[in-house]
Every structure is written in structure tokens, then in C-alpha cells.
Design a protein around this motif. Structure first.
Motif, PDB file in Angstrom:
ATOM      1  N   LYS A 611      -6.364 -13.719  -0.881  1.00 26.98           N
ATOM      2  CA  LYS A 611      -4.969 -13.970  -1.231  1.00 26.98           C
ATOM      3  C   LYS A 611      -4.105 -12.756  -0.911  1.00 26.98           C
ATOM      4  CE  LYS A 611      -3.853 -13.272  -5.632  1.00 26.98           C
ATOM      5  NZ  LYS A 611      -3.473 -11.844  -5.611  1.00 26.98           N
ATOM      6  N   GLU A 612      -2.821 -12.962  -0.953  1.00 28.37           N
ATOM      7  CA  GLU A 612      -1.895 -11.849  -0.758  1.00 28.37           C
ATOM      8  C   GLU A 612      -1.939 -10.931  -1.974  1.00 28.37           C
ATOM      9  OE1 GLU A 612       0.022 -10.970   1.837  1.00 28.37           O
ATOM     10  OE2 GLU A 612      -0.886 -12.614   2.986  1.00 28.37           O
ATOM     11  N   GLU A 613      -1.868  -9.654  -1.735  1.00 25.98           N
ATOM     12  CA  GLU A 613      -1.865  -8.691  -2.834  1.00 25.98           C
ATOM     13  C   GLU A 613      -0.585  -8.830  -3.641  1.00 25.98           C
ATOM     14  OE1 GLU A 613      -2.451  -3.835  -3.288  1.00 25.98           O
ATOM     15  OE2 GLU A 613      -3.269  -4.906  -1.549  1.00 25.98           O
ATOM     16  N   GLU A 614      -0.698  -8.731  -4.971  1.00 25.40           N
ATOM     17  CA  GLU A 614       0.485  -8.830  -5.829  1.00 25.40           C
ATOM     18  C   GLU A 614       1.447  -7.683  -5.533  1.00 25.40           C
ATOM     19  OE1 GLU A 614       0.912 -11.496  -7.932  1.00 25.40           O
ATOM     20  OE2 GLU A 614      -0.932 -12.158  -6.963  1.00 25.40           O
ATOM     21  N   HIS A 615       2.716  -7.923  -5.823  1.00 26.62           N
ATOM     22  CA  HIS A 615       3.755  -6.929  -5.517  1.00 26.62           C
ATOM     23  C   HIS A 615       3.518  -5.640  -6.306  1.00 26.62           C
ATOM     24  CE1 HIS A 615       7.631  -5.224  -4.481  1.00 26.62           C
ATOM     25  NE2 HIS A 615       7.859  -5.015  -5.769  1.00 26.62           N
ATOM     26  N   GLY A 616       3.667  -4.520  -5.615  1.00 28.70           N
ATOM     27  CA  GLY A 616       3.535  -3.215  -6.244  1.00 28.70           C
ATOM     28  C   GLY A 616       4.171  -2.160  -5.364  1.00 28.70           C
ATOM     29  N   SER A 617       3.844  -0.923  -5.610  1.00 30.00           N
ATOM     30  CA  SER A 617       4.435   0.175  -4.845  1.00 30.00           C
ATOM     31  C   SER A 617       3.596   0.555  -3.629  1.00 30.00           C
ATOM     32  CB  SER A 617       4.596   1.403  -5.752  1.00 30.00           C
ATOM     33  OG  SER A 617       3.333   1.807  -6.265  1.00 30.00           O
ATOM     34  N   GLU A 618       2.337   0.099  -3.593  1.00 30.84           N
ATOM     35  CA  GLU A 618       1.421   0.521  -2.536  1.00 30.84           C
ATOM     36  C   GLU A 618       0.246  -0.437  -2.486  1.00 30.84           C
ATOM     37  OE1 GLU A 618      -1.021   4.670  -1.428  1.00 30.84           O
ATOM     38  OE2 GLU A 618      -0.415   4.238  -3.496  1.00 30.84           O
ATOM     39  N   ALA A 619      -0.340  -0.599  -1.318  1.00 34.55           N
ATOM     40  CA  ALA A 619      -1.557  -1.404  -1.190  1.00 34.55           C
ATOM     41  C   ALA A 619      -2.749  -0.592  -1.693  1.00 34.55           C
ATOM     42  CB  ALA A 619      -1.775  -1.816   0.259  1.00 34.55           C
ATOM     43  N   VAL A 620      -3.657  -1.244  -2.387  1.00 38.57           N
ATOM     44  CA  VAL A 620      -4.812  -0.562  -2.960  1.00 38.57           C
ATOM     45  C   VAL A 620      -5.659   0.091  -1.873  1.00 38.57           C
ATOM     46  CG1 VAL A 620      -6.937  -0.853  -4.299  1.00 38.57           C
ATOM     47  CG2 VAL A 620      -4.876  -2.090  -4.969  1.00 38.57           C
ATOM     48  N   ASN A 621      -5.876  -0.606  -0.772  1.00 42.40           N
ATOM     49  CA  ASN A 621      -6.738  -0.049   0.273  1.00 42.40           C
ATOM     50  C   ASN A 621      -6.131   1.192   0.916  1.00 42.40           C
ATOM     51  OD1 ASN A 621      -4.762  -1.599   1.660  1.00 42.40           O
ATOM     52  ND2 ASN A 621      -6.144  -1.933   3.398  1.00 42.40           N
ATOM     53  N   LEU A 622      -4.795   1.237   1.028  1.00 42.07           N
ATOM     54  CA  LEU A 622      -4.141   2.419   1.602  1.00 42.07           C
ATOM     55  C   LEU A 622      -4.272   3.619   0.669  1.00 42.07           C
ATOM     56  CD1 LEU A 622      -0.909   0.883   3.179  1.00 42.07           C
ATOM     57  CD2 LEU A 622      -3.030   1.567   4.327  1.00 42.07           C
ATOM     58  N   ASN A 623      -4.193   3.357  -0.626  1.00 42.73           N
ATOM     59  CA  ASN A 623      -4.370   4.421  -1.613  1.00 42.73           C
ATOM     60  C   ASN A 623      -5.764   5.023  -1.489  1.00 42.73           C
ATOM     61  OD1 ASN A 623      -5.308   5.445  -4.372  1.00 42.73           O
ATOM     62  ND2 ASN A 623      -3.138   5.161  -4.782  1.00 42.73           N
ATOM     63  N   ARG A 624      -6.751   4.147  -1.382  1.00 47.84           N
ATOM     64  CA  ARG A 624      -8.128   4.620  -1.282  1.00 47.84           C
ATOM     65  C   ARG A 624      -8.391   5.318   0.049  1.00 47.84           C
ATOM     66  NH1 ARG A 624     -12.194   6.912  -3.908  1.00 47.84           N
ATOM     67  NH2 ARG A 624     -14.253   6.032  -3.448  1.00 47.84           N
ATOM     68  N   PHE A 625      -7.852   4.775   1.114  1.00 46.72           N
ATOM     69  CA  PHE A 625      -8.088   5.371   2.432  1.00 46.72           C
ATOM     70  C   PHE A 625      -7.479   6.765   2.513  1.00 46.72           C
ATOM     71  CE2 PHE A 625      -7.132   6.220   6.885  1.00 46.72           C
ATOM     72  CZ  PHE A 625      -8.383   6.010   7.460  1.00 46.72           C
ATOM     73  N   ALA A 626      -6.306   6.936   1.911  1.00 50.49           N
ATOM     74  CA  ALA A 626      -5.670   8.261   1.917  1.00 50.49           C
ATOM     75  C   ALA A 626      -6.560   9.288   1.227  1.00 50.49           C
ATOM     76  CB  ALA A 626      -4.309   8.184   1.223  1.00 50.49           C
ATOM     77  N   GLU A 627      -7.250   8.871   0.179  1.00 50.21           N
ATOM     78  CA  GLU A 627      -8.160   9.778  -0.517  1.00 50.21           C
ATOM     79  C   GLU A 627      -9.359  10.126   0.358  1.00 50.21           C
ATOM     80  OE1 GLU A 627     -10.351  10.170  -4.876  1.00 50.21           O
ATOM     81  OE2 GLU A 627      -9.703   8.193  -4.170  1.00 50.21           O
ATOM     82  N   ALA A 628      -9.866   9.128   1.075  1.00 48.10           N
ATOM     83  CA  ALA A 628     -10.989   9.380   1.985  1.00 48.10           C
ATOM     84  C   ALA A 628     -10.574  10.342   3.088  1.00 48.10           C
ATOM     85  CB  ALA A 628     -11.478   8.058   2.582  1.00 48.10           C
ATOM     86  N   GLN A 629      -9.395  10.125   3.622  1.00 44.33           N
ATOM     87  CA  GLN A 629      -8.899  10.965   4.708  1.00 44.33           C
ATOM     88  C   GLN A 629      -8.679  12.401   4.243  1.00 44.33           C
ATOM     89  OE1 GLN A 629      -5.376   9.351   6.537  1.00 44.33           O
ATOM     90  NE2 GLN A 629      -5.382  10.828   8.219  1.00 44.33           N
TER      91      GLN A 629
END
Length: 672
Positions: A611-629
Motif C-alpha cells: 500500500k501507499e505509505e501514510e502521510h508524514g514528513s519522510e519515507a521510512v526507507n529513506l530515513n533508514r538508508f540515510a543512516e546506512a549511508q
């Protein structure tokens, strides 16, 4: 020693407060008893030990917020020990000539511990007052877009905290003063250094009358405040002191961290599936509301909350608690809970924002399970109200009609065609040691197909006898269950159990590259009679390398960071094997700040993938990827097909600064 008049007054106070305490605690018990099911009291000695361990460990709070946790330990342990101290103080006040263990080593140690702990409690409470009211710790605040009871948002939590903090200050502070007045009247006591200091510094020149009056006044404030506070306990969040251990002691046993228990669709008397209102929840979930400390630790780790969604796991328990508090008398006396949970406990958007990562369950120091509340609300929405995100229809239809949420009609053996060896089915190799459970992702997702090929190749080269079900394999139903469609999960589970047992898998082993299949087959099918020995492919690889079945070239790879899948690491505790496999393949591991059981979700769990991610300030996967990077690693290793898709998408969106590979792919590249 109290005067005869004081003794009568104290007896009257105890009588009145005891009656009131029985009434308020009785109300709490009646309200809990109105929930579904029963609190678990089997194997009571074991459960009692679990409760005691939770009481003294305080739910292992030291894992996070180290400084606050240390101060909380001081308050908790001090308060526990003070129950013995209070009993002694009462006896000394009421019984002529009573002196507890004076002039011996045990008494000396007792007085020393009581004195030091009392001071620690006083200092710790001052810290918590400053943290909340002076420093304004933002961790204690809930964002405005989250549903939160008006009284809680308008200062109710702070008011409750202040009342309890002042009670503890009065109780511990006047106990120190009472002892100090006694020391000033008699002689210094080296085993009560804090009270001794107060006596010699502030009370040394007091008259006999003033010192005696001071002791009486301090005794009444110290002991009287405790007696007066007892009936109020069920109305305050500080009921967690005893309800937390009760929660740990009486909750159902789980095969993994946040196990969802199967609904009984064979019981024709059941008219409600899932939770629409308060008393549709299990009794243990109502205990959660009384146990909640409102510390927001679950909110702090929630991937939905951290990315601006409307979900706060803490708010669910807080809202339940305030709703109960407003209706305490009515609910205790049989009043109906007519208000839907969606009207006061949580918003619809928040219900569908949960990734079912289980972090709220893992981090809670009092054993609460807000994630399971959300799953029960989803069950009600899907099964009773037919209200769910439109995008989930495709996944439901695919699982029901084609046996997979991709709605694919392709051959389930398509993934194996590029291999240079044959992958046998269970009919072709009935003496297999391992059943390779390919999973829907491995069968139909191109990226996941590469991973399954890597796993099969590793097993082939290691000489492991394995087979697959081929087109007889269907979806485990995990996504249906997490999306609230429990009946679809139930039907798919029964079908898979029949297939697995017919193939003799109940007497063999299963290996899968999907943590969700790993959890569902290995930890959930047991409730329906399907008992299987299931391994994640990283566990098998680590074992094969350890036993010398796989030869790795040991060439040092570039730096790698590993993303722990929620349903592998946190839910099931598989943390070391993936890292062992990577290390043996020559990887230089760089850990993310949030790793292991504290890993941050990729955003795909809880049926979010469909499903589409619920509205928020950021996508969860982008938050996690930034931490990995941010680790500086060149490769992001994963161990789940859904995590892989989410991280590949994030990597692509960021211009592909990293390589995203499954652990099996990293190991395959390192094989001789």
C-alpha cells in the motif's frame, strides 16, 4: 512513640484508606476482567519469578536513556525497600519499646541502606521534576498530529507526574527528617550518615519539645502521606510500579517477540473478530493501560512516529488509560464501552501507518504491546467493517485466487531456470534434508529471485540435500494477517500445513530467505497444528561455514553495514549469524547506530509493502538508508526480500551511492 490519641487517629486513617483502596483496586480488577480471554496464571511459580525479575530489573530500562534509567532505578529500588522501612517505622510508632535490630550488624546495615536509598530517591525525584518541568525534555512530548486525549495533552500527564513526585519527596524527605529528629534527641548514628548530617547541621540546638514535636510531625507526613496515597494509585500512571510486573507475569507465552494469536473461526458463538471498542481487547491489553508509565520510549523508536506519521504507540495506551479513568465507576459497574477505539484511542491513518516492527513491544519497560492493539483494530476493520486501504485489495485477491500477493500466474520454478544445476522438488528428492521455502518474493520478485538462486547455489556446493515444493507452495499469509485479514491467513495457513505435512516436512528442516516466512511457518503455524524446524538462510550459511562445508576465499571486501530485518533480529533474536556470515566472507562490518534489536524498520512490514505509505514528513526507507549511508560503508547488506526492495528503491532515489546485497549474495561472491 505515638500518643494514645495519635494511635487512634492513625487506626482510623488506615481503616478509611483501606476501604477506599479496596474499592479503587477492586474497580481496576473489574475493568480488567471485562476484557476478552483470561490473564495467564498457569505455572504460577515461574510466572511469579518473571514478575519479580521485571520488578527488580524495571523491564531492562537501562538499554535506553541511560542517565534517566539510573535515576529511575534509584526511585524504584528505594521505593521497594521502603516498604520494609515503612513497616518498621509504623511498628516503632505504635508498639511501646519496639526497636528493630538495634546494636547488631544486621540492624546497622538496614539503617545504612534505608538512609542512603532515601537520599537517592529524593535526589532522583528532583532530577525527574527538573527534566519534565525545567528542562522540558522533548521526548516526553507527543506531536500535535497524533490523537491524544485532551486532558493528557493539556497538562494531565504533567499534573499526574507532579502529584506523584511531590508525594515521593514528602514521603522520603520527611522519613529522613523523622530519623534526624530522633538522632538529635539521642546520639549520633554513623550508620545513618544523611540523617546524621541533617541532625547535626540543622537540629543540634533544638529544645527537647521542638525535637519531639518535629519527630511526630515528620512521622505523620512520611507514613500518613503513604496511607493517603494508596487509594489514589489506580488513578495514576504510577500504578506501573506494581502493574508492570503483573503485566509481565500474566501475559500469554509467545513464540516470538510480538506473536499474534490465532482467532477461533470455528466458534460460532463469537460475533466480534478484532477490536472495535475497549472491551474487545484482551484482558492483558487492558492491563497495558494501567501499566503504562507514559514515558514515550515506544514513541521514541517507532518508525512511523519518527517519520512524521500520526502514530504514537504511547498515545494508544495513554488514551486507553484516560478513557478508563473518565469512566472508572461506570465501567467497573458494568457500563458499556460504546465509544469506538478509532474515536478516542487512535486515528485511522495511524492504524494503517504501523509497520508491525515490534520495537514498541521490545522497548517497553512494563511489557505493553500497543502493536497488538493496532493489529486487533485492523482485524475489526477488515473482517467486521470491510474498511481498509484500497491498495490492499490487490494483495488480498492475489493471495486468495493465485496464492501470492503479486497476483502472478507465472510458474513458481521460474527463478531456478538460470541455474546450471537442477533444483529438485520434494517428489523428485523425497529424502531431502532441507525444504527450501522459496516464498512469494523469491518466486516472483526479480531481485529476490537472485537471492534464492544464491541460497540454492550455496546449498548445492555445500552438499546439502534439499528440495522445493514448486507450484505446490503458496503464500504463508503473513501479509494478510498483518493487514488484518485474519481469515485469509487462517485459510492459507491450513492449506500450507496440509501441503507441508503431506511432503513430510514436519520430520525435516526448512530454510527460507524471508524472515516473514521464517516467523509465520516456524512460530505461528504451531497454533494450527503445524510444527516445523525452520531456519533463516543466514543461520544455515553461518553453520555451513562453521562446520567447514563452505570454503570462502577470505578476500577482504570493502566495508559493509548490515540492516537487521525486524522479523529476523528483533522479533526472533537472530543477530549474530548474519554478521558471522559476512565476517567470514571477508566483510569489514560498520554498524549503524540503530542496529541489532534496536534496528530501524525498512518500512515494508505490517503489509506496508502492498500500500501507499501514510502521510508524514519522510519515507521510512529513506530515513533508514540515510543512516546506512552515514556509516561510510560501500555495501548495505540485507537479509530480507522486502528490506532489499525498500533499500534498493532508496538507493536508486539517492543516485545509487551504495551497493545493496543480500548476505547470501555477499557469501556467494566470496566462495572459492
Amino acid at each position: 512513640m505515638l500518643s494514645p490519641t495519635e494511635k487512634v487517629l492513625f487506626a482510623f486513617l488506615v481503616l478509611v484508606c483501606t476501604v477506599a483502596t479496596i474499592n479503587t483496586f477492586g474497580q481496576m480488577a473489574k475493568i480488567i476482567g471485562r476484557g476478552q480471554g483470561k490473564l495467564k496464571l498457569d505455572e504460577l511459580p515461574r510466572r511469579a519469578m518473571t514478575g519479580l525479575a521485571a520488578l527488580f530489573s524495571q523491564g531492562r530500562i537501562i538499554r535506553h536513556r541511560k542517565l534517566s534509567s539510573i535515576f529511575h532505578y534509584a526511585v524504584a529500588w528505594g521505593f521497594i525497600f521502603y516498604q520494609l522501612v515503612n513497616a518498621v517505622e509504623v511498628a516503632e510508632g505504635l508498639i511501646t519499646g519496639f526497636e528493630f535490630l538495634h546494636n547488631n550488624i544486621v540492624g546497622d546495615i538496614f539503617r545504612l541502606v534505608a538512609d542512603i536509598l532515601g537520599a537517592f530517591v529524593f535526589i532522583a525525584v528532583l532530577y525527574f521534576i527538573l527534566r519534565r518541568f525545567a528542562w522540558g525534555d522533548t521526548a516526553l512530548v507527543t506531536r500535535e498530529n497524533v490523537t491524544l486525549h485532551p486532558k493528557a495533552r493539556e497538562g494531565g500527564i504533567s499534573k499526574d507526574s507532579l502529584i506523584v513526585a511531590l508525594f515521593i519527596l514528602v514521603h522520603s524527605g520527611f522519613r529522613i527528617m523523622a530519623v534526624a529528629f530522633l538522632i538529635a534527641q539521642h546520639s549520633p548514628d554513623p550508620f545513618q550518615p544523611v540523617s546524621n548530617f541533617v541532625a547535626q547541621t540543622f537540629l543540634a540546638n533544638g529544645s527537647a519539645f521542638a525535637l519531639d514535636f518535629g519527630w511526630h510531625l515528620s512521622w505523620w507526613f512520611a507514613i500518613g502521606s503513604l496511607v493517603l496515597f494508596l487509594p489514589y494509585f489506580p488513578y495514576t500512571k504510577h500504578a506501573h510500579l506494581f502493574m508492570g510486573p503483573v503485566n509481565f507475569m500474566t501475559r500469554p507465552d509467545r513464540t516470538y517477540l510480538a506473536q499474534m494469536h490465532t482467532l477461533d473461526f470455528e466458534d460460532e458463538e463469537i460475533e466480534q473478530f478484532g477490536a472495535a471498542s475497549l472491551f474487545d481487547l484482551e484482558q492483558t491489553q487492558i492491563v497495558d493501560a494501567f501499566a503504562c508509565i507514559m514515558c514515550n520510549r515506544c514513541q521514541e523508536v517507532c518508525p512511523a512516529y519518527n517519520t512524521g506519521k500520526e502514530l504514537s504507540p504511547a498515545a494508544i495506551e495513554i488514551n486507553k488509560r484516560y478513557h478508563i479513568r473518565e469512566n472508572m465507576d461506570a465501567f467497573a459497574n458494568g457500563g458499556e464501552a460504546t465509544m469506538p477505539l478509532l474515536d478516542f484511542a487512535i486515528s485511522e491513518s495511524a492504524v494503517w501507518a504501523c509497520t508491525a516492527c515490534g520495537h514498541c513491544v521490545d522497548v517497553c519497560p512494563v511489557g505493553n504491546t500497543p502493536m497488538l492493539d493496532i493489529m486487533d483494530i485492523r482485524r475489526d476493520q477488515v473482517l467486521m467493517a470491510s474498511a481498509f486501504p484500497n491498495e490492499l485489495k490487490g494483495a488480498f485477491v492475489g493471495m486468495e485466487r493465485m496464492g501470492n500477493p503479486w497476483q502472478s500466474t507465472e510458474d513458481r520454478m521460474e527463478w531456478a531456470k538460470p541455474l546450471n544445476f537442477d533444483v529438485p522438488t520434494v517428489e523428485e528428492n523425497p529424502d531431502f534434508e532441507y525444504l527450501l521455502w522459496v516464498g512469494c518474493a523469491g518466486a516472483f520478485n526479480p531481485d529476490a529471485q537472485e537471492v534464492v538462486r544464491a541460497v540454492a547455489t550455496i546449498m548445492h556446493h555445500a552438499g546439502v540435500s534439499f528440495a522445493v515444493l514448486g507450484d505446490a507452495e503458496t503464500c504463508t499469509g503473513d501479509s494478510a494477517r498483518r493487514a488484518g485479514n485474519e481469515y485469509l491467513y487462517y485459510e492459507m495457513a491450513l492449506g500450507n500445513i496440509e501441503t507441508l505435512n503431506a511432503a513430510g516436512v514436519d520430520k525435516k528442516r526448512v530454510v527460507t530467505s524471508c524472515p516473514h516466512c521464517f516467523t509465520t511457518i516456524g512460530k505461528e503455524y504451531g497454533e494450527l497444528g503445524g510444527h516445523y524446524d525452520v531456519f533463516h538462510h543466514t543461520q544455515l550459511i553461518s553453520d555451513l561455514v562453521g562446520r567447514g562445508k563452505l570454503r570462502l576465499n577470505g578476500t577482504k571486501l570493502e566495508s559493509v553495514t548490515f540492516h537487521d530485518p525486524c522479523y529476523l533480529g528483533r522479533h526472533n533474536g537472530v543477530l549474530t549469524e548474519p554478521r558471522d556470515a559476512l565476517a567470514k566472507a571477508g566483510a569489514t562490518l560498520l554498524e549503524m547506530d540503530r542496529s541489532g534489536s534496536d534496528s530501524f524498520c525498512c518500512g515494508a512490514g505490517g503489509a506496508q509493502y502492498w500500500k501507499e505509505e501514510e502521510h508524514g514528513s519522510e519515507a521510512v526507507n529513506l530515513n533508514r538508508f540515510a543512516e546506512a549511508q552515514s556509516t561510510g560503508a560501500t555495501t548495505l547488506a540485507v537479509g530480507c526480500p522486502f528490506c532489499a526492495t525498500m533499500m534498493i528503491d532508496a538507493n536508486r532515489e539517492k543516485g545509487e551511492p551504495m551497493q545493496v546485497k543480500d548476505v547470501a549474495q555477499v557469501v556467494l561472491e566470496a566462495m572459492d
